[in-house]
Design a protein around this motif. Sequence first.
Motif, PDB file in Angstrom:
ATOM      1  N   VAL A   1      43.262  43.252  47.617  1.00  0.00           N
ATOM      2  CA  VAL A   1      43.461  42.435  48.823  1.00  0.00           C
ATOM      3  C   VAL A   1      42.374  41.359  48.894  1.00  0.00           C
ATOM      4  N   HIS A   2      41.143  41.733  48.589  1.00  0.00           N
ATOM      5  CA  HIS A   2      40.016  40.794  48.585  1.00  0.00           C
ATOM      6  C   HIS A   2      40.328  39.606  47.676  1.00  0.00           C
ATOM      7  N   LEU A   3      40.706  39.875  46.442  1.00  0.00           N
ATOM      8  CA  LEU A   3      40.966  38.793  45.497  1.00  0.00           C
ATOM      9  C   LEU A   3      42.160  37.940  45.913  1.00  0.00           C
ATOM     10  N   ALA A   4      43.231  38.559  46.366  1.00  0.00           N
ATOM     11  CA  ALA A   4      44.404  37.792  46.816  1.00  0.00           C
ATOM     12  C   ALA A   4      44.015  36.888  47.984  1.00  0.00           C
ATOM     13  N   SER A   5      43.222  37.419  48.893  1.00  0.00           N
ATOM     14  CA  SER A   5      42.789  36.644  50.047  1.00  0.00           C
ATOM     15  C   SER A   5      41.913  35.471  49.627  1.00  0.00           C
ATOM     16  N   TRP A   6      40.953  35.708  48.757  1.00  0.00           N
ATOM     17  CA  TRP A   6      40.075  34.627  48.299  1.00  0.00           C
ATOM     18  C   TRP A   6      40.866  33.544  47.579  1.00  0.00           C
ATOM     19  N   ARG A   7      41.789  33.933  46.751  1.00  0.00           N
ATOM     20  CA  ARG A   7      42.558  32.933  45.991  1.00  0.00           C
ATOM     21  C   ARG A   7      43.439  32.087  46.898  1.00  0.00           C
ATOM     22  N   ASN A   8      43.854  32.639  48.034  1.00  0.00           N
ATOM     23  CA  ASN A   8      44.652  31.864  48.984  1.00  0.00           C
ATOM     24  C   ASN A   8      43.799  31.071  49.967  1.00  0.00           C
ATOM     25  N   THR A   9      42.617  31.574  50.290  1.00  0.00           N
ATOM     26  CA  THR A   9      41.773  30.959  51.309  1.00  0.00           C
ATOM     27  C   THR A   9      40.835  29.892  50.768  1.00  0.00           C
ATOM     28  N   TYR A  10      40.314  30.094  49.567  1.00  0.00           N
ATOM     29  CA  TYR A  10      39.225  29.252  49.084  1.00  0.00           C
ATOM     30  C   TYR A  10      39.548  28.250  47.969  1.00  0.00           C
ATOM     31  N   PRO A  11      40.792  27.899  47.693  1.00  0.00           N
ATOM     32  CA  PRO A  11      41.016  26.983  46.563  1.00  0.00           C
ATOM     33  C   PRO A  11      40.380  25.610  46.745  1.00  0.00           C
ATOM     34  N   THR A  12      40.110  25.199  47.978  1.00  0.00           N
ATOM     35  CA  THR A  12      39.459  23.905  48.194  1.00  0.00           C
ATOM     36  C   THR A  12      37.945  24.040  48.361  1.00  0.00           C
ATOM     37  N   LEU A  13      37.457  25.263  48.480  1.00  0.00           N
ATOM     38  CA  LEU A  13      36.026  25.473  48.699  1.00  0.00           C
ATOM     39  C   LEU A  13      35.290  25.968  47.460  1.00  0.00           C
ATOM     40  N   LEU A  14      35.988  26.709  46.602  1.00  0.00           N
ATOM     41  CA  LEU A  14      35.355  27.284  45.415  1.00  0.00           C
ATOM     42  C   LEU A  14      36.052  26.778  44.163  1.00  0.00           C
ATOM     43  N   PRO A  15      35.316  26.679  43.060  1.00  0.00           N
ATOM     44  CA  PRO A  15      35.920  26.198  41.810  1.00  0.00           C
ATOM     45  C   PRO A  15      37.080  27.088  41.348  1.00  0.00           C
ATOM     46  N   ALA A  16      38.123  26.460  40.841  1.00  0.00           N
ATOM     47  CA  ALA A  16      39.295  27.190  40.352  1.00  0.00           C
ATOM     48  C   ALA A  16      38.909  28.183  39.265  1.00  0.00           C
ATOM     49  N   SER A  17      37.970  27.803  38.394  1.00  0.00           N
ATOM     50  CA  SER A  17      37.551  28.715  37.318  1.00  0.00           C
ATOM     51  C   SER A  17      36.894  29.963  37.887  1.00  0.00           C
ATOM     52  N   TYR A  18      36.126  29.824  38.961  1.00  0.00           N
ATOM     53  CA  TYR A  18      35.493  30.974  39.595  1.00  0.00           C
ATOM     54  C   TYR A  18      36.558  31.912  40.161  1.00  0.00           C
ATOM     55  N   LEU A  19      37.513  31.350  40.902  1.00  0.00           N
ATOM     56  CA  LEU A  19      38.578  32.160  41.500  1.00  0.00           C
ATOM     57  C   LEU A  19      39.426  32.847  40.433  1.00  0.00           C
ATOM     58  N   ALA A  20      39.683  32.164  39.330  1.00  0.00           N
ATOM     59  CA  ALA A  20      40.502  32.737  38.254  1.00  0.00           C
ATOM     60  C   ALA A  20      39.791  33.897  37.568  1.00  0.00           C
ATOM     61  N   ASN A  21      38.468  33.868  37.557  1.00  0.00           N
ATOM     62  CA  ASN A  21      37.703  34.898  36.850  1.00  0.00           C
ATOM     63  C   ASN A  21      37.221  36.039  37.734  1.00  0.00           C
ATOM     64  N   LEU A  22      37.665  36.092  38.980  1.00  0.00           N
ATOM     65  CA  LEU A  22      37.300  37.228  39.826  1.00  0.00           C
ATOM     66  C   LEU A  22      37.827  38.517  39.204  1.00  0.00           C
ATOM     67  N   SER A  23      37.047  39.561  39.300  1.00  0.00           N
ATOM     68  CA  SER A  23      37.383  40.832  38.666  1.00  0.00           C
ATOM     69  C   SER A  23      37.698  41.908  39.701  1.00  0.00           C
ATOM     70  N   VAL A  24      38.919  42.432  39.644  1.00  0.00           N
ATOM     71  CA  VAL A  24      39.304  43.514  40.545  1.00  0.00           C
ATOM     72  C   VAL A  24      38.393  44.717  40.333  1.00  0.00           C
ATOM     73  N   SER A  25      38.128  45.066  39.089  1.00  0.00           N
ATOM     74  CA  SER A  25      37.314  46.257  38.829  1.00  0.00           C
ATOM     75  C   SER A  25      35.878  46.079  39.311  1.00  0.00           C
ATOM     76  N   ARG A  26      35.321  44.888  39.168  1.00  0.00           N
ATOM     77  CA  ARG A  26      33.952  44.642  39.636  1.00  0.00           C
ATOM     78  C   ARG A  26      33.886  44.733  41.170  1.00  0.00           C
ATOM     79  N   GLU A  27      34.845  44.117  41.844  1.00  0.00           N
ATOM     80  CA  GLU A  27      34.873  44.188  43.307  1.00  0.00           C
ATOM     81  C   GLU A  27      35.093  45.630  43.773  1.00  0.00           C
TER      82      GLU A  27
END
Length: 188
Positions: A19-45
């Motif tokens: 849920v965290h990753l889905a939320s970040w990818r929908n909320t922050y595409p204009t605030l955070l770099p696309a490469s950062y959002l693409a590389n978020l790790s479910v297992s790390r979170e």
Amino acid sequence: MTVSIRRARPGDAMAMARVHLASWRNTYPTLLPASYLANLSVSREAAGYEQGLALGRGGHAGFLAIADGMETPGGGVVGFVTGGFARRAGIAEGEVETLYLLDDFQGRGIGRRLMRAMASHLASLGAQSAFAWVLEGNNSRYFYERLGARAAAREVVRFAGQDLPQRAYAWDPIHLLLTATAGTRAPR
């Protein structure tokens, strides 16, 4: 559809991370770099949530919103909140560390119910006030304002390779948040 709220357990960490990753990818595409959002790790979170829930340091707890019969990235978990005693002094005694809700479930009172659960938890710990950090470009600040929060601090944090301004929104006393969410049920 029925949505129930319950206290999170360490075994819920993977659903929370999804849920965290889905939320970040929908909320922050204009605030955070696309490469950062693409590389978020479910297992790390998930590892971070599992450890925080298992240790419960500083009164740390989480509450889940679960939609009965729904298949979501979080396996029925559509949102969650985490918090505990403030991680640093000076703004308020309690801190809402995270609040994430899948887009399709916003505007239905679920976020308010999650905040009610966290406010009740913080008050049970003895916290007389509470706050949440919000990136300035994040529209969730309006949600906190509707719940009676006031801007209490501002800082710039270095995150994902860039400087991002954020504001702390506070409920002082915590009674303001409890009153703003009074029509909602806290979990037992």
